[in-house]
Scaffold this motif. Structure first.
Motif, PDB file in Angstrom:
ATOM      1  N   ASP A  76       0.825  -1.203   0.000  1.00 14.10           N
ATOM      2  CA  ASP A  76       0.000   0.000   0.000  1.00 14.10           C
ATOM      3  C   ASP A  76       0.865   1.260   0.000  1.00 14.10           C
ATOM      4  N   ILE A  77       1.986   1.209   0.704  1.00 13.48           N
ATOM      5  CA  ILE A  77       2.903   2.353   0.726  1.00 13.48           C
ATOM      6  C   ILE A  77       3.460   2.612  -0.668  1.00 13.48           C
ATOM      7  N   LEU A  78       3.859   1.561  -1.365  1.00 11.16           N
ATOM      8  CA  LEU A  78       4.396   1.711  -2.720  1.00 11.16           C
ATOM      9  C   LEU A  78       3.339   2.245  -3.673  1.00 11.16           C
TER      10      LEU A  78
ATOM     11  N   GLY B  58      -1.536   3.104  -9.911  1.00 12.88           N
ATOM     12  CA  GLY B  58      -1.505   2.305  -8.700  1.00 12.88           C
ATOM     13  C   GLY B  58      -1.100   0.866  -8.934  1.00 12.88           C
ATOM     14  N   GLU B  59      -1.377   0.343 -10.134  1.00 14.16           N
ATOM     15  CA  GLU B  59      -1.050  -1.044 -10.444  1.00 14.16           C
ATOM     16  C   GLU B  59       0.454  -1.295 -10.457  1.00 14.16           C
ATOM     17  N   LEU B  60       1.240  -0.223 -10.543  1.00 13.90           N
ATOM     18  CA  LEU B  60       2.686  -0.378 -10.607  1.00 13.90           C
ATOM     19  C   LEU B  60       3.246  -0.994  -9.333  1.00 13.90           C
ATOM     20  N   ALA B  61       2.529  -0.825  -8.206  1.00 13.49           N
ATOM     21  CA  ALA B  61       3.011  -1.372  -6.937  1.00 13.49           C
ATOM     22  C   ALA B  61       3.222  -2.876  -7.026  1.00 13.49           C
ATOM     23  N   GLY B  62       2.336  -3.564  -7.746  1.00  9.72           N
ATOM     24  CA  GLY B  62       2.500  -5.003  -7.908  1.00  9.72           C
ATOM     25  C   GLY B  62       3.755  -5.354  -8.677  1.00  9.72           C
ATOM     26  N   VAL B  63       4.076  -4.542  -9.677  1.00  9.83           N
ATOM     27  CA  VAL B  63       5.293  -4.775 -10.463  1.00  9.83           C
ATOM     28  C   VAL B  63       6.528  -4.526  -9.593  1.00  9.83           C
TER      29      VAL B  63
END
Length: 393
Positions: A277-279, A290-295
């Protein structure tokens, strides 16, 4: 034109369009991967130089006032450190005198070093005090023996020690001065304070890769601090963590039987609990999806990503999730977090509090920025800690 020729032309056109789409997709995927790697490196690399986001518009030393460009940080209530000239200068700012749609005028309480009148940019900081020598009571410079070597720390005892110790663990990009704000309330309640350093913070020994483990490696230095406290008379221990220090503390509690042996409680100020969530939050602050956090999570946790980020080992954000292991917590927790944090979202704290309402005392703040709750309202902050400590007796 014969139908066969037309078919061939149409086929070539379709292949060309498909090839173009694949090329475009490849470019997008490549760009996304590059951004993810950059963000992953950023989050685990200790900052060599701190950013100076606040613009200085005017300084009037005779009147003791500074004018800053309006921003969320410049508008914070309370008293703060103000670093400028790439940390070569330091001042202390007091309350807001006046604010309009473009500027914020604040009191200058002191200029400790540097030429503030020549500075053009700076950064607000919650420390306020530069060291324990600013208190009117004694302190000790001590050394904690960690797996990587000696790490400096400060020990401040109450007037009548009784074997109760609070170990302060600072956050990412910060140092042990961060926890000085808690010394008066700890000492006033009869608790010793040990303010520690840990690997890659600029004071303790560096790890071989010189990268943060987001709690997954630093917890071992907290274990060493607990051993030091125990060897020097600690009978009951509270761990207090600020920001990433909160995540480090929770990892130490969950991973080390030695830490749990004398532990009676945990205090968390603006803790970094949910790294995914922080990323996401910080990526969106930079204008990224926001989807970039998963990457980014995949980069940090993958073997290939390890080579790209410089980390010695993969960092699994799933394994760093204390909410998933909340059932293993056995001591009371005081958790303080502001909805206006601006850096670490409060969602992770809400999730931990919801997972263990039997142990977690959750104090939700408003109007305070990241790890600046004390600055915004020292009376309230001290009161919440005092009430919680008294419940431990």
């Amino acid at each position: 034109m014969r139908r066969t020729d037309a078919g061939r032309i149409a086929g070539r056109a379709a292949l060309g369009a498909a090839g173009g789409a694949m090329l475009a997709a490849g470019i997008v995927a490549g760009a996304t991967a590059a951004v993810a790697v950059a963000l992953a490196r950023r989050v685990i690399t200790p900052p060599a130089v701190h950013e100076e986001p606040e613009r200085i518009l005017a300084v009037d030393l005779p009147r003791g006032e500074i004018v800053l460009a309006r921003s969320d940080e410049a508008l914070m209530p309370g008293r703060y450190s103000f670093w400028f000239d790439r940390d070569a200068g330091h001042a202390r700012l007091g309350e807001i005198v006046e604010a309009d749609t473009k500027t914020v005028r604040r009191r200058i309480e002191a200029v400790d070093f540097g030429r503030l009148e020549r500075a053009r940019r700076g950064r607000m900081n919650g420390w306020l005090r530069l060291g324990p020598w600013e208190f009117d009571h004694p302190y000790e410079n001590v050394v904690v023996d960690t797996d990587l070597g000696p790490a400096p720390a400060w020990h401040i005892a109450p007037e009548h020690p009784r074997g109760d110790w609070i170990i302060q663990v600072h956050g990412r990009g910060s140092r042990r001065q961060e926890g000085l704000r808690a010394v008066p309330v700890a000492r006033g309640n009869g608790w010793d304070t040990l303010l520690v350093s840990y690997r890659n913070d600029g004071e303790a020994p560096d790890s071989e890769d010189r990268r943060y483990g987001l709690g997954g490696t630093e917890w071992a230095d907290v274990r060493a601090a607990v051993a030091h406290a125990t060897e020097h008379g600690a009978k009951r221990i509270v761990l207090m963590g600020w920001s990433m220090g909160g995540g480090i503390v929770l990892q130490a509690v969950l991973r080390s039987p030695e830490v749990r042996e004398r532990l009676v409680g945990v205090i968390l100020d603006s803790p970094a609990i949910d790294w995914s969530d922080i990323l996401r939050f910080q990526g969106e602050m930079l204008g990224l999806p926001g989807e970039l956090a998963g990457v980014v999570s995949g980069v940090l946790g993958g073997r290939t990503g390890r080579r790209l980020t410089g980390a010695a080992a993969p960092i699994s954000l799933r394994e760093l999730d204390p909410v998933a292991r909340a059932g293993e917590l056995t001591v009371p927790v005081l958790l303080m977090h502001s909805v206006d944090d601006g850096f670490v979202p409060i969602a992770g704290s809400r999730a931990l509090a919801a997972a263990r309402p039997d142990l977690v005392t959750f104090r939700v703040w408003e109007g305070a920025r990241h790890t600046k709750l004390w600055n915004a309202d020292p009376g309230l902050w001290n009161g919440q800690i005092t009430a919680w400590l008294q419940e431990l007796d």
